[in-house]
Design a protein around this motif. Structure first.
Motif, PDB file in Angstrom:
ATOM      1  N   ARG A   3      40.226  35.457  34.320  1.00 31.71           N
ATOM      2  CA  ARG A   3      40.183  36.682  33.517  1.00 31.71           C
ATOM      3  C   ARG A   3      40.954  36.500  32.212  1.00 31.71           C
ATOM      4  O   ARG A   3      40.482  36.900  31.137  1.00 31.71           O
ATOM      5  CB  ARG A   3      40.775  37.851  34.311  1.00 31.71           C
ATOM      6  N   LYS A   4      42.121  35.877  32.295  1.00 31.61           N
ATOM      7  CA  LYS A   4      42.921  35.645  31.099  1.00 31.61           C
ATOM      8  C   LYS A   4      42.160  34.771  30.118  1.00 31.61           C
ATOM      9  O   LYS A   4      42.136  35.038  28.909  1.00 31.61           O
ATOM     10  CB  LYS A   4      44.252  34.995  31.479  1.00 31.61           C
ATOM     11  N   HIS A  26      41.521  33.809  39.995  1.00 30.98           N
ATOM     12  CA  HIS A  26      40.722  34.842  39.323  1.00 30.98           C
ATOM     13  C   HIS A  26      41.489  35.448  38.149  1.00 30.98           C
ATOM     14  O   HIS A  26      40.882  35.763  37.112  1.00 30.98           O
ATOM     15  CB  HIS A  26      40.303  35.922  40.327  1.00 30.98           C
ATOM     16  N   ALA A  27      42.793  35.599  38.285  1.00 21.89           N
ATOM     17  CA  ALA A  27      43.606  36.102  37.168  1.00 21.89           C
ATOM     18  C   ALA A  27      43.590  35.100  36.013  1.00 21.89           C
ATOM     19  O   ALA A  27      43.545  35.490  34.834  1.00 21.89           O
ATOM     20  CB  ALA A  27      45.035  36.367  37.627  1.00 21.89           C
ATOM     21  N   THR A  28      43.625  33.823  36.345  1.00 20.51           N
ATOM     22  CA  THR A  28      43.562  32.778  35.323  1.00 20.51           C
ATOM     23  C   THR A  28      42.230  32.834  34.577  1.00 20.51           C
ATOM     24  O   THR A  28      42.179  32.732  33.346  1.00 20.51           O
ATOM     25  CB  THR A  28      43.735  31.393  35.966  1.00 20.51           C
ATOM     26  N   ARG A  57      42.315  41.707  43.446  1.00 20.40           N
ATOM     27  CA  ARG A  57      42.226  41.929  42.012  1.00 20.40           C
ATOM     28  C   ARG A  57      41.330  40.892  41.339  1.00 20.40           C
ATOM     29  O   ARG A  57      41.390  39.718  41.660  1.00 20.40           O
ATOM     30  CB  ARG A  57      43.620  41.880  41.384  1.00 20.40           C
ATOM     31  N   ASN A  58      40.499  41.367  40.413  1.00 14.04           N
ATOM     32  CA  ASN A  58      39.600  40.530  39.632  1.00 14.04           C
ATOM     33  C   ASN A  58      38.514  39.842  40.454  1.00 14.04           C
ATOM     34  O   ASN A  58      37.890  38.882  39.980  1.00 14.04           O
ATOM     35  CB  ASN A  58      40.386  39.461  38.846  1.00 14.04           C
ATOM     36  N   ARG A 118      36.939  41.399  29.634  1.00 14.56           N
ATOM     37  CA  ARG A 118      37.318  42.204  30.795  1.00 14.56           C
ATOM     38  C   ARG A 118      36.105  42.667  31.585  1.00 14.56           C
ATOM     39  O   ARG A 118      36.219  43.056  32.744  1.00 14.56           O
ATOM     40  CB  ARG A 118      38.111  43.433  30.337  1.00 14.56           C
ATOM     41  N   GLU A 133      43.512  35.301  44.133  1.00 12.24           N
ATOM     42  CA  GLU A 133      43.951  36.180  43.042  1.00 12.24           C
ATOM     43  C   GLU A 133      44.535  35.378  41.881  1.00 12.24           C
ATOM     44  O   GLU A 133      44.315  35.729  40.715  1.00 12.24           O
ATOM     45  CB  GLU A 133      44.965  37.201  43.553  1.00 12.24           C
ATOM     46  N   GLU A 134      45.264  34.317  42.182  1.00 11.63           N
ATOM     47  CA  GLU A 134      45.852  33.506  41.120  1.00 11.63           C
ATOM     48  C   GLU A 134      44.767  32.889  40.238  1.00 11.63           C
ATOM     49  O   GLU A 134      44.842  32.947  39.009  1.00 11.63           O
ATOM     50  CB  GLU A 134      46.713  32.394  41.721  1.00 11.63           C
ATOM     51  N   GLU A 176      46.339  35.143  48.024  1.00  5.63           N
ATOM     52  CA  GLU A 176      47.180  34.856  46.864  1.00  5.63           C
ATOM     53  C   GLU A 176      46.550  33.774  45.987  1.00  5.63           C
ATOM     54  O   GLU A 176      46.584  33.859  44.749  1.00  5.63           O
ATOM     55  CB  GLU A 176      48.582  34.437  47.300  1.00  5.63           C
TER      56      GLU A 176
END
Length: 245
Positions: A186-187, A182-184, A220-221, A198, A179-180, A176
């Protein structure tokens, strides 16, 4: 997205260590990912020759921001490219901590590497203290904004998220947490570079081993890994590479 697995040998490796590259060639011939080995400066030229006829690319671990000059003991990005390197690791936490490299210095080196035609693997990540303070996302966002130039794109940029407290310690963030962050990242890339953000690969670095690689690559990511100690042994590194295919 095709995954990238990069091995950072750090200050390890003699001529005899090139046998690991030869062994790695034989173990990863079926790999469906990009593979980079980053040995010390002294081995880059020979590593490039060793990797001929294989899917392996060779990278460096640092460079000076200037192309040439009176900088005793330093190596420029142009020199590294001339030696056959195609990638370079910049902003690693060990450089940031032990050599006092801040975002401004890393940014200058990234620009130098792009000037020389190298693909940069830019490292960002929080310390244990920063995570305990709840500042991990803030630190990552600041380093991403400060270390990556605006005049870049997915062809010459890779981001490596390295929680500093997980490097060489055997500690690994929860799925978790990975992913948190990596999502940051990516954003942040999409906000700066639009659709091309992307396509920038985001690697995870920090105690990646054969036993946990497949699970991490499934997050993810997560588009690959920056591997430290395990990259020094061909069998151990190949296990991680094959987990990405």
């Amino acid at each position: 997205m095709r995954k990238l697995i990069a091995g950072n040998w750090k200050m390890n490796g003699l001529v005899s260590s090139l046998a690991e590259i030869e062994a790695l060639k034989g173990l990863t011939g079926s790999a469906a990912c990009d593979i980079v080995v980053c040995p010390p400066f002294t081995l880059i030229d020979r590593a490039v020759r060793q990797a001929v006829g294989s899917p392996l690319s060779v990278g460096a671990q640092d460079c000076h921001a200037q192309a040439n000059g009176a900088f005793t003991g330093d190596v420029s990005a142009e020199m590294l490219a001339d030696s056959g390197a195609r990638y370079i690791i910049l902003g690693h936490s060990e450089r940031r901590v032990s050599h006092g490299e801040d975002d401004e210095i890393v940014l200058a080196k990234v620009r130098a590497a792009h000037r020389a035609g190298l693909t940069t693997i830019v490292c960002i990540g929080e310390t244990r203290h920063e995570r305990d303070e709840g500042r991990a996302i803030e630190v990552v966002n600041e380093q991403l904004a400060g270390s990556v130039p605006g005049e870049t794109d997915s062809r010459n940029l890779v981001i490596a998220y390295e929680p500093v407290w997980a490097i060489g310690t055997g500690l690994v963030p929860t799925h978790e947490q990975i992913e948190e962050v990596h999502a940051t990242i990516r954003k942040g890339l999409e906000q700066r570079f639009g659709h091309d953000g992307r396509a920038v690969r985001i690697l995870y670095g920090g105690s990646v081993k054969g036993v946990n690689a497949a699970a991490i690559f499934g997050l993810r990511n997560v588009d690959g890994a920056l591997v430290g100690g395990a990259s020094l042994n061909a069998s151990d590194f190949a296990e991680i590479v094959l987990a990405a295919t």
